[in-house]
Design an enzyme around this catalytic site. Sequence first.
Site, PDB file in Angstrom:
ATOM      1  N   HIS A 267      59.424 -18.092  26.319  1.00  0.00           N
ATOM      2  CA  HIS A 267      60.479 -17.107  25.985  1.00  0.00           C
ATOM      3  C   HIS A 267      60.494 -15.942  26.976  1.00  0.00           C
ATOM      4  CE1 HIS A 267      60.454 -18.580  21.535  1.00  0.00           C
ATOM      5  NE2 HIS A 267      61.223 -19.324  22.284  1.00  0.00           N
TER       6      HIS A 267
ATOM      7  N   CYS B 165      70.370  -1.281  38.063  1.00  0.00           N
ATOM      8  CA  CYS B 165      69.786  -1.749  39.332  1.00  0.00           C
ATOM      9  C   CYS B 165      70.526  -1.060  40.479  1.00  0.00           C
ATOM     10  CB  CYS B 165      69.968  -3.265  39.405  1.00  0.00           C
ATOM     11  SG  CYS B 165      69.548  -4.018  40.980  1.00  0.00           S
TER      12      CYS B 165
ATOM     13  N   CYS C  25      72.072  -2.363  42.738  1.00  0.00           N
ATOM     14  CA  CYS C  25      73.317  -3.080  43.037  1.00  0.00           C
ATOM     15  C   CYS C  25      74.428  -2.673  42.068  1.00  0.00           C
ATOM     16  CB  CYS C  25      73.087  -4.588  42.964  1.00  0.00           C
ATOM     17  SG  CYS C  25      73.054  -5.214  41.265  1.00  0.00           S
TER      18      CYS C  25
ATOM     19  N   THR D  38      52.143 -19.443  14.770  1.00  0.00           N
ATOM     20  CA  THR D  38      53.591 -19.548  14.806  1.00  0.00           C
ATOM     21  C   THR D  38      54.110 -20.107  13.480  1.00  0.00           C
ATOM     22  OG1 THR D  38      55.536 -20.444  15.961  1.00  0.00           O
ATOM     23  CG2 THR D  38      53.570 -21.837  15.916  1.00  0.00           C
ATOM     24  N   SER D  39      55.247 -19.593  13.018  1.00  0.00           N
ATOM     25  CA  SER D  39      55.862 -20.097  11.780  1.00  0.00           C
ATOM     26  C   SER D  39      56.605 -21.401  12.058  1.00  0.00           C
ATOM     27  CB  SER D  39      56.831 -19.049  11.234  1.00  0.00           C
ATOM     28  OG  SER D  39      57.854 -18.778  12.197  1.00  0.00           O
TER      29      SER D  39
HETATM   30  N1  APR Z   1      46.355 -15.232  13.311  1.00  0.00           N
HETATM   31  C1  APR Z   1      47.096 -16.389  13.294  1.00  0.00           C
HETATM   32  N2  APR Z   1      48.347 -16.465  12.769  1.00  0.00           N
HETATM   33  C2  APR Z   1      48.846 -15.338  12.204  1.00  0.00           C
HETATM   34  C3  APR Z   1      48.134 -14.108  12.165  1.00  0.00           C
HETATM   35  C4  APR Z   1      46.837 -14.090  12.753  1.00  0.00           C
HETATM   36  N3  APR Z   1      46.089 -12.971  12.773  1.00  0.00           N
HETATM   37  N4  APR Z   1      48.919 -13.167  11.540  1.00  0.00           N
HETATM   38  C5  APR Z   1      50.077 -13.803  11.203  1.00  0.00           C
HETATM   39  N5  APR Z   1      50.027 -15.105  11.588  1.00  0.00           N
HETATM   40  C6  APR Z   1      51.069 -16.134  11.471  1.00  0.00           C
HETATM   41  C7  APR Z   1      52.012 -15.967  10.275  1.00  0.00           C
HETATM   42  O1  APR Z   1      51.478 -16.565   9.108  1.00  0.00           O
HETATM   43  C8  APR Z   1      53.268 -16.688  10.774  1.00  0.00           C
HETATM   44  O2  APR Z   1      53.219 -18.077  10.442  1.00  0.00           O
HETATM   45  O3  APR Z   1      51.889 -16.040  12.610  1.00  0.00           O
HETATM   46  C9  APR Z   1      53.188 -16.552  12.302  1.00  0.00           C
HETATM   47  C10 APR Z   1      54.205 -15.604  12.914  1.00  0.00           C
HETATM   48  O4  APR Z   1      55.472 -16.182  12.739  1.00  0.00           O
HETATM   49  P1  APR Z   1      56.776 -15.465  13.341  1.00  0.00           P
HETATM   50  O5  APR Z   1      56.757 -14.037  13.014  1.00  0.00           O
HETATM   51  O6  APR Z   1      57.940 -16.289  12.881  1.00  0.00           O
HETATM   52  O7  APR Z   1      56.573 -15.573  14.923  1.00  0.00           O
HETATM   53  P2  APR Z   1      56.821 -16.814  15.889  1.00  0.00           P
HETATM   54  O8  APR Z   1      56.573 -18.119  15.214  1.00  0.00           O
HETATM   55  O9  APR Z   1      56.082 -16.544  17.131  1.00  0.00           O
HETATM   56  O10 APR Z   1      58.407 -16.668  16.180  1.00  0.00           O
HETATM   57  C11 APR Z   1      59.010 -17.548  17.075  1.00  0.00           C
HETATM   58  O11 APR Z   1      61.044 -16.293  17.000  1.00  0.00           O
HETATM   59  O12 APR Z   1      61.921 -14.235  16.795  1.00  0.00           O
HETATM   60  C12 APR Z   1      61.731 -15.254  17.677  1.00  0.00           C
HETATM   61  O13 APR Z   1      61.573 -15.235  20.033  1.00  0.00           O
HETATM   62  C13 APR Z   1      60.895 -14.848  18.875  1.00  0.00           C
HETATM   63  O14 APR Z   1      59.085 -16.056  19.940  1.00  0.00           O
HETATM   64  C14 APR Z   1      59.619 -15.667  18.698  1.00  0.00           C
HETATM   65  C15 APR Z   1      60.081 -16.849  17.872  1.00  0.00           C
END
Ligand code: APR
Length: 247
Positions: free
Chosen positions: A118, A147, A149, A187-188
């Site tokens: 990203h 910028c 430009c 990541t969710s």
């Molecule tokens: N260690 C591991 N996981 C964790 C921790 C921790 N300390 N704290 C929270 N989490 C988990 C949460 O349970 C959740 O599942 O991290 C996840 C965060 O999820 P999101 O907030 O949805 O973030 P992400 O999955 O990175 O989002 C993906 O969405 O908004 C866009 O571009 C943005 O890159 C991002 C993308």
Amino acid sequence: MQDLIERAAQTIRTARKTVALTGAGISAESGIPTFRDPGGLWDRYDPEEYATIEAFHRDPGKVWRMMKDFTELKTALPNPGHFGLAHLEQLGLLHCIITQNVDNLHQAAGSRDVIEFHGNMRQVVCLSCRKMLPLEEISLETLPPYCGCGGVFKPAGVFFGEPIPSHALYRSQDEAQSCDLILVIGTSAVVYPAADIPRVAKEAGAQVIEINPKHTDLTDWLADLIIQEKAGIAIPQIIAAIKAIAS
Ligand code: APR
């Protein structure tokens, strides 16, 4: 939990090629709020107003004021989760990191092979001449910044509605299809195409280890081993278990 940590350690030690996919959760312990957890960034800022490319074109100053307020991004330091992955790379047990994060913390922790799926919010890009600069090298006195430009600078992260950088997309696909183990950390797994990477790896025969204190869209149908713990706690424990096995 110790049993799961030791199984993860054994799996990583014996894997032929391990890739990690990381999300905002790995940076939570560095003080950067995640996006979708309670009190997260999308609770504070409506993504339709601040995170789409249409929103940026509509009012770049407004998006830049949000970025300027988002001081955590500038001051955050890597945590044991980031350092742990850098250490796994040094041990030859981690091939590369595919990160959705735009905070540069994997690189700050010493990871060398990081695919920025990203982009990176610590850089800016001119929407006219495509010049790229480190954020520190531009003045944010007047917003939006321009910028030389005459074009407007945009943070070099991928906004909703923008394409994934092609080199990052294709390389991530390649690494997912050729690994035999993928670590899915913090990541969710609801934002595509990043969230599809674990499925690509699984269908290519890889095992999936999920590290996340909470249940996600992947937990029930894709993960082979689930470590419901914070990354900054679980990853150092896994490394200690790897060293214990090796000794
Ligand atoms: N260690 C591991 N996981 C964790 C921790 C921790 N300390 N704290 C929270 N989490 C988990 C949460 O349970 C959740 O599942 O991290 C996840 C965060 O999820 P999101 O907030 O949805 O973030 P992400 O999955 O990175 O989002 C993906 O969405 O908004 C866009 O571009 C943005 O890159 C991002 C993308």
